[in-house]
Scaffold this motif. Sequence first.
Motif, short mmCIF file in Angstrom:
data_model
loop_
_atom_site.label_atom_id
_atom_site.label_comp_id
_atom_site.label_asym_id
_atom_site.label_seq_id
_atom_site.Cartn_x
_atom_site.Cartn_y
_atom_site.Cartn_z
N SER A 32 -32.41 -22.70 -64.39
CA SER A 32 -33.53 -22.86 -65.30
C SER A 32 -34.84 -22.82 -64.54
CB SER A 32 -33.43 -24.19 -66.05
OG SER A 32 -34.59 -24.43 -66.80
N ASN A 33 -35.82 -22.10 -65.11
CA ASN A 33 -37.16 -22.03 -64.52
C ASN A 33 -38.05 -23.17 -65.01
OD1 ASN A 33 -36.68 -19.63 -63.07
ND2 ASN A 33 -37.00 -18.44 -64.93
N VAL A 34 -37.65 -23.83 -66.09
CA VAL A 34 -38.47 -24.86 -66.71
C VAL A 34 -38.05 -26.26 -66.28
CG1 VAL A 34 -39.18 -25.83 -68.94
CG2 VAL A 34 -38.91 -23.36 -68.69
N TYR A 35 -36.75 -26.51 -66.16
CA TYR A 35 -36.23 -27.84 -65.82
C TYR A 35 -36.66 -28.22 -64.41
CZ TYR A 35 -33.04 -31.78 -66.36
OH TYR A 35 -32.50 -33.04 -66.51
N LYS A 36 -37.31 -29.36 -64.27
CA LYS A 36 -37.79 -29.81 -62.96
C LYS A 36 -37.06 -31.08 -62.55
CE LYS A 36 -40.86 -26.59 -62.84
NZ LYS A 36 -40.44 -25.34 -62.26
N GLY A 37 -36.83 -31.25 -61.26
CA GLY A 37 -36.20 -32.44 -60.73
C GLY A 37 -34.69 -32.37 -60.78
N ASP A 46 -29.13 -28.63 -71.51
CA ASP A 46 -28.73 -27.74 -72.59
C ASP A 46 -29.91 -27.44 -73.51
OD1 ASP A 46 -26.64 -26.29 -73.99
OD2 ASP A 46 -26.77 -27.84 -75.53
N ILE A 47 -30.70 -28.45 -73.85
CA ILE A 47 -31.87 -28.26 -74.72
C ILE A 47 -32.89 -27.34 -74.07
CG2 ILE A 47 -33.87 -29.46 -75.72
CD1 ILE A 47 -31.93 -31.88 -76.16
N VAL A 48 -33.17 -27.57 -72.79
CA VAL A 48 -34.14 -26.74 -72.07
C VAL A 48 -33.65 -25.30 -72.00
CG1 VAL A 48 -35.19 -26.34 -69.81
CG2 VAL A 48 -35.11 -28.64 -70.75
N CYS A 49 -32.38 -25.10 -71.71
CA CYS A 49 -31.84 -23.74 -71.61
C CYS A 49 -31.91 -23.01 -72.95
CB CYS A 49 -30.40 -23.77 -71.11
SG CYS A 49 -30.26 -24.17 -69.35
N LYS A 50 -31.63 -23.71 -74.04
CA LYS A 50 -31.73 -23.09 -75.36
C LYS A 50 -33.16 -22.70 -75.68
CE LYS A 50 -27.52 -25.01 -77.22
NZ LYS A 50 -26.88 -25.98 -78.10
N ARG A 51 -34.13 -23.49 -75.25
CA ARG A 51 -35.55 -23.13 -75.44
C ARG A 51 -35.92 -21.90 -74.62
NH1 ARG A 51 -38.06 -29.14 -75.01
NH2 ARG A 51 -37.37 -29.87 -77.06
N GLU A 52 -35.22 -21.71 -73.49
CA GLU A 52 -35.47 -20.53 -72.66
C GLU A 52 -34.72 -19.30 -73.16
OE1 GLU A 52 -35.53 -20.92 -68.28
OE2 GLU A 52 -35.15 -23.06 -68.63
N GLY A 53 -33.92 -19.46 -74.22
CA GLY A 53 -33.22 -18.32 -74.80
C GLY A 53 -31.79 -18.15 -74.35
N PHE A 54 -31.25 -19.15 -73.67
CA PHE A 54 -29.87 -19.09 -73.22
C PHE A 54 -28.94 -19.73 -74.25
CE2 PHE A 54 -32.16 -18.58 -69.28
CZ PHE A 54 -31.42 -17.63 -68.61
N HIS A 55 -27.66 -19.51 -74.08
CA HIS A 55 -26.65 -20.02 -75.00
C HIS A 55 -26.32 -21.49 -74.71
CE1 HIS A 55 -23.35 -19.71 -77.82
NE2 HIS A 55 -22.52 -20.19 -76.91
N CYS A 66 -30.13 -27.48 -63.01
CA CYS A 66 -29.84 -27.11 -64.39
C CYS A 66 -29.52 -25.62 -64.42
CB CYS A 66 -31.05 -27.41 -65.27
SG CYS A 66 -30.83 -26.96 -67.00
N VAL A 67 -28.27 -25.31 -64.76
CA VAL A 67 -27.80 -23.92 -64.77
C VAL A 67 -27.58 -23.50 -66.21
CG1 VAL A 67 -26.00 -22.34 -64.01
CG2 VAL A 67 -26.74 -24.19 -62.51
N CYS A 68 -28.28 -22.43 -66.61
CA CYS A 68 -28.17 -21.89 -67.96
C CYS A 68 -27.15 -20.75 -67.97
CB CYS A 68 -29.52 -21.36 -68.41
SG CYS A 68 -30.85 -22.58 -68.35
N THR A 69 -26.44 -20.62 -69.09
CA THR A 69 -25.42 -19.59 -69.20
C THR A 69 -25.56 -18.81 -70.50
OG1 THR A 69 -23.85 -21.13 -70.19
CG2 THR A 69 -23.74 -20.87 -67.80
N ASN A 70 -25.13 -17.55 -70.44
CA ASN A 70 -25.07 -16.65 -71.58
C ASN A 70 -23.84 -15.78 -71.42
OD1 ASN A 70 -27.10 -16.93 -73.47
ND2 ASN A 70 -28.54 -15.63 -72.39
N PRO A 71 -23.22 -15.36 -72.51
CA PRO A 71 -22.17 -14.33 -72.39
C PRO A 71 -22.83 -13.04 -71.90
CG PRO A 71 -22.18 -15.30 -74.60
CD PRO A 71 -23.37 -15.83 -73.89
N CYS A 72 -22.22 -12.38 -70.95
CA CYS A 72 -22.79 -11.12 -70.42
C CYS A 72 -22.57 -9.96 -71.39
CB CYS A 72 -22.13 -10.76 -69.09
SG CYS A 72 -22.51 -11.96 -67.81
#
Length: 72
Positions: A32-37, A46-55, A66-72
């Motif tokens: 995640s580029n937004v999640y800090k610390g 999960d909330i931050v990743c969904k705001r970034e457009g991830f699943h 914080c690792v965001c995931t999406n189906p490829c």
Amino acid sequence: MERFSRSVSTVVLLILILLATVEGGPICKATSNVYKGLCLIDDSCDIVCKREGFHRGNCKGFLRKCVCTNPC
């Protein structure tokens, strides 16, 4: 009766195959580029990743990123 049970078995098998192919695909991961610390709570990530457009999003690794995931 035997014909009915054979039909039900076939339908159940087809549903299981469909579910396995949908969920079993490759997963793309990005930090995640937004999640800090330190990432301590999976729900927050999960909330931050969904705001970034991830699943989805989860806290991963020794440094708890914080690792965001999406189906490829």
